[in-house]
Design a protein around this motif. Structure first.
Motif, PDB file in Angstrom:
ATOM      1  N   PHE A  49      43.321  24.418  42.390  1.00  9.16           N
ATOM      2  CA  PHE A  49      42.075  25.187  42.341  1.00  9.16           C
ATOM      3  C   PHE A  49      42.104  26.346  43.344  1.00  9.16           C
ATOM      4  CE2 PHE A  49      37.862  25.939  44.202  1.00  9.16           C
ATOM      5  CZ  PHE A  49      37.228  26.465  43.085  1.00  9.16           C
ATOM      6  N   LEU A  50      42.502  26.054  44.578  1.00  9.53           N
ATOM      7  CA  LEU A  50      42.520  27.106  45.594  1.00  9.53           C
ATOM      8  C   LEU A  50      43.556  28.178  45.267  1.00  9.53           C
ATOM      9  CD1 LEU A  50      42.177  24.957  48.843  1.00  9.53           C
ATOM     10  CD2 LEU A  50      40.410  26.329  47.729  1.00  9.53           C
ATOM     11  N   GLY A  51      44.697  27.762  44.719  1.00  2.00           N
ATOM     12  CA  GLY A  51      45.700  28.737  44.329  1.00  2.00           C
ATOM     13  C   GLY A  51      45.194  29.650  43.229  1.00  2.00           C
ATOM     14  N   ALA A  52      44.558  29.049  42.214  1.00  3.61           N
ATOM     15  CA  ALA A  52      44.018  29.852  41.116  1.00  3.61           C
ATOM     16  C   ALA A  52      42.910  30.771  41.593  1.00  3.61           C
ATOM     17  CB  ALA A  52      43.504  28.926  40.007  1.00  3.61           C
ATOM     18  N   THR A  53      42.051  30.256  42.462  1.00  2.00           N
ATOM     19  CA  THR A  53      40.941  31.056  42.975  1.00  2.00           C
ATOM     20  C   THR A  53      41.452  32.213  43.827  1.00  2.00           C
ATOM     21  OG1 THR A  53      39.502  29.108  42.986  1.00  2.00           O
ATOM     22  CG2 THR A  53      38.810  30.988  44.310  1.00  2.00           C
ATOM     23  N   GLY A  54      42.436  31.932  44.691  1.00  2.00           N
ATOM     24  CA  GLY A  54      43.000  32.988  45.525  1.00  2.00           C
ATOM     25  C   GLY A  54      43.684  34.068  44.707  1.00  2.00           C
ATOM     26  N   ALA A  55      44.438  33.653  43.678  1.00  2.00           N
ATOM     27  CA  ALA A  55      45.108  34.634  42.818  1.00  2.00           C
ATOM     28  C   ALA A  55      44.097  35.444  42.024  1.00  2.00           C
ATOM     29  CB  ALA A  55      46.080  33.913  41.876  1.00  2.00           C
ATOM     30  N   TRP A  56      43.037  34.784  41.539  1.00  2.00           N
ATOM     31  CA  TRP A  56      41.997  35.482  40.768  1.00  2.00           C
ATOM     32  C   TRP A  56      41.230  36.467  41.646  1.00  2.00           C
ATOM     33  CZ3 TRP A  56      36.634  34.566  41.632  1.00  2.00           C
ATOM     34  CH2 TRP A  56      35.772  35.201  40.724  1.00  2.00           C
ATOM     35  N   ALA A  57      40.903  36.054  42.874  1.00  2.00           N
ATOM     36  CA  ALA A  57      40.092  36.902  43.747  1.00  2.00           C
ATOM     37  C   ALA A  57      40.855  38.110  44.272  1.00  2.00           C
ATOM     38  CB  ALA A  57      39.555  36.073  44.914  1.00  2.00           C
ATOM     39  N   THR A  58      42.152  37.945  44.525  1.00  2.00           N
ATOM     40  CA  THR A  58      42.927  39.027  45.127  1.00  2.00           C
ATOM     41  C   THR A  58      43.837  39.742  44.129  1.00  2.00           C
ATOM     42  OG1 THR A  58      44.770  37.566  45.729  1.00  2.00           O
ATOM     43  CG2 THR A  58      42.947  37.765  47.307  1.00  2.00           C
ATOM     44  N   GLY A  59      44.075  39.129  42.980  1.00  2.00           N
ATOM     45  CA  GLY A  59      45.015  39.689  42.026  1.00  2.00           C
ATOM     46  C   GLY A  59      46.461  39.483  42.426  1.00  2.00           C
ATOM     47  N   ASN A  60      46.690  38.713  43.487  1.00  2.00           N
ATOM     48  CA  ASN A  60      48.042  38.480  44.004  1.00  2.00           C
ATOM     49  C   ASN A  60      48.342  36.985  43.986  1.00  2.00           C
ATOM     50  OD1 ASN A  60      50.410  38.213  45.504  1.00  2.00           O
ATOM     51  ND2 ASN A  60      49.876  39.879  46.895  1.00  2.00           N
ATOM     52  N   PRO A  61      49.240  36.505  43.122  1.00  2.00           N
ATOM     53  CA  PRO A  61      49.508  35.071  43.048  1.00  2.00           C
ATOM     54  C   PRO A  61      50.155  34.495  44.301  1.00  2.00           C
ATOM     55  CG  PRO A  61      51.041  36.302  41.665  1.00  2.00           C
ATOM     56  CD  PRO A  61      50.000  37.267  42.118  1.00  2.00           C
ATOM     57  N   VAL A  62      50.868  35.319  45.070  1.00  2.00           N
ATOM     58  CA  VAL A  62      51.466  34.822  46.313  1.00  2.00           C
ATOM     59  C   VAL A  62      50.368  34.473  47.313  1.00  2.00           C
ATOM     60  CG1 VAL A  62      52.980  35.391  48.251  1.00  2.00           C
ATOM     61  CG2 VAL A  62      53.588  36.110  45.938  1.00  2.00           C
ATOM     62  N   VAL A  63      49.323  35.296  47.368  1.00  2.00           N
ATOM     63  CA  VAL A  63      48.169  34.971  48.214  1.00  2.00           C
ATOM     64  C   VAL A  63      47.534  33.678  47.732  1.00  2.00           C
ATOM     65  CG1 VAL A  63      45.879  35.718  48.957  1.00  2.00           C
ATOM     66  CG2 VAL A  63      47.749  37.383  48.816  1.00  2.00           C
ATOM     67  N   GLY A  64      47.455  33.505  46.417  1.00  2.00           N
ATOM     68  CA  GLY A  64      46.923  32.265  45.873  1.00  2.00           C
ATOM     69  C   GLY A  64      47.757  31.066  46.277  1.00  2.00           C
ATOM     70  N   LEU A  65      49.078  31.215  46.242  1.00  2.00           N
ATOM     71  CA  LEU A  65      49.965  30.124  46.652  1.00  2.00           C
ATOM     72  C   LEU A  65      49.731  29.753  48.110  1.00  2.00           C
ATOM     73  CD1 LEU A  65      52.404  28.233  46.213  1.00  2.00           C
ATOM     74  CD2 LEU A  65      53.889  30.176  46.750  1.00  2.00           C
ATOM     75  N   LEU A  66      49.639  30.749  48.963  1.00  2.00           N
ATOM     76  CA  LEU A  66      49.384  30.475  50.382  1.00  2.00           C
ATOM     77  C   LEU A  66      48.030  29.805  50.572  1.00  2.00           C
ATOM     78  CD1 LEU A  66      50.739  33.778  51.980  1.00  2.00           C
ATOM     79  CD2 LEU A  66      51.825  31.517  51.981  1.00  2.00           C
TER      80      LEU A  66
END
Length: 305
Positions: A49-66
């Motif tokens: 959930f946090l990975g998907a939310t981070g990638a959705w909010a920033t447009g960057n999947p690496v940020v989502g992974l972190l």
């Protein structure tokens, strides 16, 4: 089965095995240290959930992974606090955290995306080792995988080296077998076990991110579907040895891939049976029907000075 279909099956098996491998790498360290982290399922779901939310909010999947990996740390700390400091039942607390994670991610998902949202989320890129993608027939379907898979393999190798050839690895093995002897040697049983559980949480978060932003590129309620429990079963199947555990992950991944592969080649098998297959194999492992299992001696046993 022709060569092309066989290659697709192998590639799918590896892809389905990847989150199991990531989660079981951390879980194996935790169990070797004497803590059964039953909340790995909830940690994976939270990481997804946090990975998907981070990638959705920033447009960057690496940020989502972190975000997925770091955001799971408080849950791992809670599991460690309950299991190690309060010496609560590790199975009960783990299942409780899993239920909490399911409810929390479901509520947060509906608040952010809407109850029936299927918004596409930026996903992690694919990568293949140089030259392997060009191999005829098998190159593209087998080796063209999400780069997190290869990063996970590297982490697994480093973890195996650490557990087998370093003083920290010896200490972690010892704290899961004879914690009182470790305490008498001057090392902190509590710190070693806390570190192992938090490492397990970080790896579970990465496994969850692999599912949401590596494979599916979206988030759905309860999307881990018991993969965390399968990761624990893979460790039992592998008799707490890292090489055999990876083999069990691949076996479970292949059993999952059969759900999609058999209908493609015209083999008519009840869908429910195919869905059950990985869990049937896990049941065989947990029941001890594949041979004698040798768990760490102090596994699930709280330590008190």
């Amino acid at each position: 089965m022709n060569a092309e279909i066989a290659a697709v099956f192998v590639g799918s098996s590896i892809r389905f095995a990847a989150p199991l491998m990531l989660a079981s790498t951390g879980e194996l360290v935790s169990e070797r240290a004497g803590v059964l982290n039953m909340s790995v399922e909830g940690m994976m779901l939270t990481g997804a959930f946090l990975g998907a939310t981070g990638a959705w909010a920033t447009g960057n999947p690496v940020v989502g992974l972190l975000a997925g990996m770091i955001g799971v740390v408080p849950i791992a700390w809670l599991q460690a606090f309950l299991s190690i400091t309060l010496r609560a039942n590790q199975i009960v607390t783990g299942i409780g955290i899993n239920i909490l994670a399911l409810g929390g991610t479901t509520l947060a998902y509906r608040e952010l995306f809407g109850e029936r949202s299927s918004a596409a989320i930026p996903g992690l890129a694919h990568w293949a080792p140089p030259g392997l993608r060009a191999i005829p027939v098998i190159g593209q379907p087998v080796f063209d995988q999400v780069w997190l898979l290869y990063a996970g393999i590297a982490v697994l190798v480093l973890t195996a080296i650490m557990m087998r050839h370093t003083a920290l690895g010896v200490a972690l093995h010892a704290v899961g077998a004879a914690p009182r002897a470790v305490d008498q040697s001057g090392l902190s049983v509590t710190r070693l076990r806390y570190g192992a559980v938090i490492y397990s949480g970080v790896m579970a978060g990465a496994a969850g991110c692999f599912i949401s932003i590596g494979d599916i590129h979206t988030f759905t309620e309860g999307m881990t579907n018991g993969v965390g429990y399968l990761a624990i079963a893979a460790i039992i199947f592998g008799n707490w040895k890292i090489g055999r555990t990876v083999g069990a992950c691949v076996l479970f991944g292949a059993a999952t891939a059969l759900q999609f592969q058999l209908p493609m080649i015209g083999v008519q098998v009840p869908t429910a049976l195919l869905i059950m297959l990985p869990y049937l194999l896990a049941l065989v492992a947990v029941a001890g029907l594949i041979g004698r299992q040798t768990a760490p001696l102090a596994l699930t046993q709280p330590f008190k000075r």
